[in-house]
Design an enzyme around this catalytic site. Structure first.
Site, PDB file in Angstrom:
ATOM      1  N   SER A 128       0.523  -1.277  -0.289  1.00 12.72           N
ATOM      2  CA  SER A 128       0.355   0.001   0.200  1.00 12.72           C
ATOM      3  C   SER A 128       1.317   0.801  -0.293  1.00 12.72           C
ATOM      4  O   SER A 128       1.775   1.101   0.220  1.00 12.72           O
ATOM      5  CB  SER A 128      -1.069   0.471   1.221  1.00 12.72           C
ATOM      6  N   TYR A 162      -2.031  -1.094  10.256  1.00  9.59           N
ATOM      7  CA  TYR A 162      -1.998  -1.751   9.004  1.00  9.59           C
ATOM      8  C   TYR A 162      -1.022  -1.235   8.225  1.00  9.59           C
ATOM      9  O   TYR A 162      -0.295  -2.025   7.278  1.00  9.59           O
ATOM     10  CB  TYR A 162      -3.184  -0.547   8.051  1.00  9.59           C
TER      11      TYR A 162
HETATM   12  N1  LIG Z   1      -8.280   0.748  -1.565  1.00  9.91           N
HETATM   13  C1  LIG Z   1      -7.450   1.459  -1.270  1.00  9.91           C
HETATM   14  O1  LIG Z   1      -7.393   2.275  -1.649  1.00  9.91           O
HETATM   15  C2  LIG Z   1      -6.265   0.375  -1.353  1.00  9.91           C
HETATM   16  C3  LIG Z   1      -5.049   0.780  -1.243  1.00  9.91           C
HETATM   17  C4  LIG Z   1      -3.515   0.380  -0.627  1.00  9.91           C
HETATM   18  C5  LIG Z   1      -4.288  -0.823  -0.250  1.00  9.91           C
HETATM   19  N2  LIG Z   1      -5.164  -1.326  -0.854  1.00  9.91           N
HETATM   20  C6  LIG Z   1      -4.588  -2.931  -0.912  1.00  9.91           C
HETATM   21  O2  LIG Z   1      -5.380  -3.462  -2.054  1.00  9.91           O
HETATM   22  C7  LIG Z   1      -5.652  -4.931  -1.435  1.00  9.91           C
HETATM   23  C8  LIG Z   1      -7.595  -5.064  -2.432  1.00  9.91           C
HETATM   24  O3  LIG Z   1      -7.964  -4.428  -1.312  1.00  9.91           O
HETATM   25  P1  LIG Z   1      -9.696  -3.797  -1.878  1.00  9.91           P
HETATM   26  O4  LIG Z   1      -9.205  -2.471  -1.914  1.00  9.91           O
HETATM   27  O5  LIG Z   1      -9.707  -4.286  -3.866  1.00  9.91           O
HETATM   28  O6  LIG Z   1     -10.627  -3.996  -0.814  1.00  9.91           O
HETATM   29  P2  LIG Z   1     -11.689  -4.851  -0.618  1.00  9.91           P
HETATM   30  O7  LIG Z   1     -12.170  -5.088   0.633  1.00  9.91           O
HETATM   31  O8  LIG Z   1     -12.820  -4.668  -1.790  1.00  9.91           O
HETATM   32  O9  LIG Z   1     -11.305  -6.043  -0.697  1.00  9.91           O
HETATM   33  C9  LIG Z   1     -10.954  -6.916  -0.665  1.00  9.91           C
HETATM   34  C10 LIG Z   1     -10.979  -8.495  -0.754  1.00  9.91           C
HETATM   35  O10 LIG Z   1     -10.140  -8.938   0.514  1.00  9.91           O
HETATM   36  C11 LIG Z   1     -10.942 -10.132   0.749  1.00  9.91           C
HETATM   37  N3  LIG Z   1     -10.877 -10.622   2.078  1.00  9.91           N
HETATM   38  C12 LIG Z   1      -9.987 -10.258   3.380  1.00  9.91           C
HETATM   39  N4  LIG Z   1      -9.978 -10.911   4.638  1.00  9.91           N
HETATM   40  C13 LIG Z   1      -9.298 -12.472   3.671  1.00  9.91           C
HETATM   41  C14 LIG Z   1      -9.357 -13.474   4.668  1.00  9.91           C
HETATM   42  N5  LIG Z   1      -8.409 -13.466   5.496  1.00  9.91           N
HETATM   43  N6  LIG Z   1      -9.362 -14.171   3.238  1.00  9.91           N
HETATM   44  C15 LIG Z   1      -9.300 -14.162   1.642  1.00  9.91           C
HETATM   45  N7  LIG Z   1      -9.933 -13.208   1.684  1.00  9.91           N
HETATM   46  C16 LIG Z   1     -10.139 -11.908   2.349  1.00  9.91           C
HETATM   47  C17 LIG Z   1     -12.289  -9.844   1.206  1.00  9.91           C
HETATM   48  O11 LIG Z   1     -13.102 -10.792   1.242  1.00  9.91           O
HETATM   49  C18 LIG Z   1     -12.903  -8.789  -0.379  1.00  9.91           C
HETATM   50  O12 LIG Z   1     -13.275  -9.464  -1.566  1.00  9.91           O
HETATM   51  C19 LIG Z   1      -5.427  -5.140   0.091  1.00  9.91           C
HETATM   52  O13 LIG Z   1      -3.869  -5.887   0.299  1.00  9.91           O
HETATM   53  C20 LIG Z   1      -5.722  -3.668   0.536  1.00  9.91           C
HETATM   54  O14 LIG Z   1      -5.037  -3.986   1.226  1.00  9.91           O
HETATM   55  C21 LIG Z   1      -6.265  -1.367  -1.217  1.00  9.91           C
END
Ligand SMILES: NC(=O)c1ccc[n+]([C@@H]2O[C@H](COP(=O)([O-])OP(=O)(O)OC[C@H]3O[C@@H](n4cnc5c(N)ncnc54)[C@H](O)[C@@H]3O)[C@@H](O)[C@H]2O)c1
Length: 281
Positions: free
Chosen positions: A147, A160
């Site tokens: 991230s 986080y």
């Molecule tokens: N959205 C942002 O702004 C952002 C920024 C930086 C990093 N990220 C990272 O991107 C990645 C994707 O996140 P996103 O933004 O698409 O969020 P999101 O919540 O839309 O999707 C995350 C998915 O991970 C699944 N998940 C959570 N815990 C789990 C587990 N224990 N086992 C299996 N699946 C699990 C959830 O059910 C969900 O479908 C994450 O690692 C997040 O930390 C997101």
């Protein structure tokens, strides 16, 4: 083993594994890769979201309900993918992630453990499960999601940030271990991407006394996060294709990366001022 070639890895048409494929970035990456001819093996603990993603894809899909914290389940998933894969394994996206909004002073330890377990141990289990397959064929890419909070420290996001700095350190160390192979390790640093990450977060305390509740935090995140999941998937796909080791997703990620180099101990002063301006506008 032969020395790693400088050539970009073969990506399109190869089998891709994506965790956290039931929503957000994982869903968009899965759809994009499938549209580029990749059979996709998808995992998420949210069965409903997972099925929605699978149903939206034309082409070969393997979908498995899986908690990335479960090492044995990840090993079993890797065995199932090896048996199923209609094309050589090209990419493994350890993408599933969660967060909690809470201050250190008021932190619920179980929430911190949840975040580090999913975000870091989930990645480690995924790498351990799939790396032997990639090494055996001496080809492929491990793509681990960190991230911008793996570049900077941010208040009320300590667990986080710790988990995402850990993903970055783990992936960079892995990359050095793989120097003499044709397997690549890539770390992804998304900025704000308009997904369910905040809606799915646990909310314990207000955000530096500015955000009163979870619903407000979710709304504010949606208005601040500028990059769409589809654009994030495009940037990630293009970076992996080009053999990049580190992929910054979105203009905010690029700006934070620069800021932390220019002002390694004062970057938050700038971010705080910018954020106040954004809130006022
Ligand atoms: N959205 C942002 O702004 C952002 C920024 C930086 C990093 N990220 C990272 O991107 C990645 C994707 O996140 P996103 O933004 O698409 O969020 P999101 O919540 O839309 O999707 C995350 C998915 O991970 C699944 N998940 C959570 N815990 C789990 C587990 N224990 N086992 C299996 N699946 C699990 C959830 O059910 C969900 O479908 C994450 O690692 C997040 O930390 C997101």
């Amino acid at each position: 083993m032969s020395r790693r070639s400088a050539a970009a890895p073969l990506v399109d048409g190869r089998t891709a594994v994506v965790t956290g494929a039931g929503s957000g970035i994982g869903r968009a990456v899965a759809r994009r890769l499938a549209a580029h001819g990749c059979p996709v093996a998808l995992a998420d603990w949210n069965e409903e979201g997972l099925e929605e993603t699978a149903a939206s894809i034309d082409g070969p899909v393997l979908a498995r309900k899986l908690d990335v914290r479960d090492r044995q389940a990840q090993m079993a998933f890797a065995a199932a993918v090896a048996e199923w894969a209609p094309a050589p394994l090209g990419m493994v996206f350890n993408n599933a992630g969660v967060t909690v909004l809470q201050s250190v002073a008021d932190a619920a330890p179980e929430d911190d453990e949840w975040v580090t377990d999913v975000n870091f141990n989930g990645v480690v289990h995924g790498v351990r499960a799939f790396l032997p397959l990639l090494l055996r064929q001496d080809a492929g890419v491990v793509v681990n999601t960190s991230s911008v909070f793996g570049l900077i420290g941010f208040p009320h996001q300590t667990a986080y940030c710790a988990s995402k700095f850990a993903v970055r350190g783990y992936t960079e160390a892995l990359r050095q271990e793989l120097r003499d192979t044709n397997v690549h390790a890539v770390v992804v640093h998304p900025g704000g991407v308009r997904t369910n990450i905040v809606a799915n977060a646990r909310f314990r305390s207000d955000f530096r006394n500015r955000t009163p509740d979870h619903a407000t935090a979710t709304r504010e995140f949606a208005s601040i996060a500028r990059t769409t999941p589809e654009r994030a998937a495009e940037i990630i796909h293009s970076g992996v294709r080009r053999g990049r080791s580190r992929i910054l997703v979105g203009p905010d990620a690029v700006a934070f990366d620069l800021l932390v180099r220019v002002a390694p101990t004062r970057y938050y002063d700038v971010i705080d001022r910018l954020e106040s301006l954004v809130r006022r506008s």
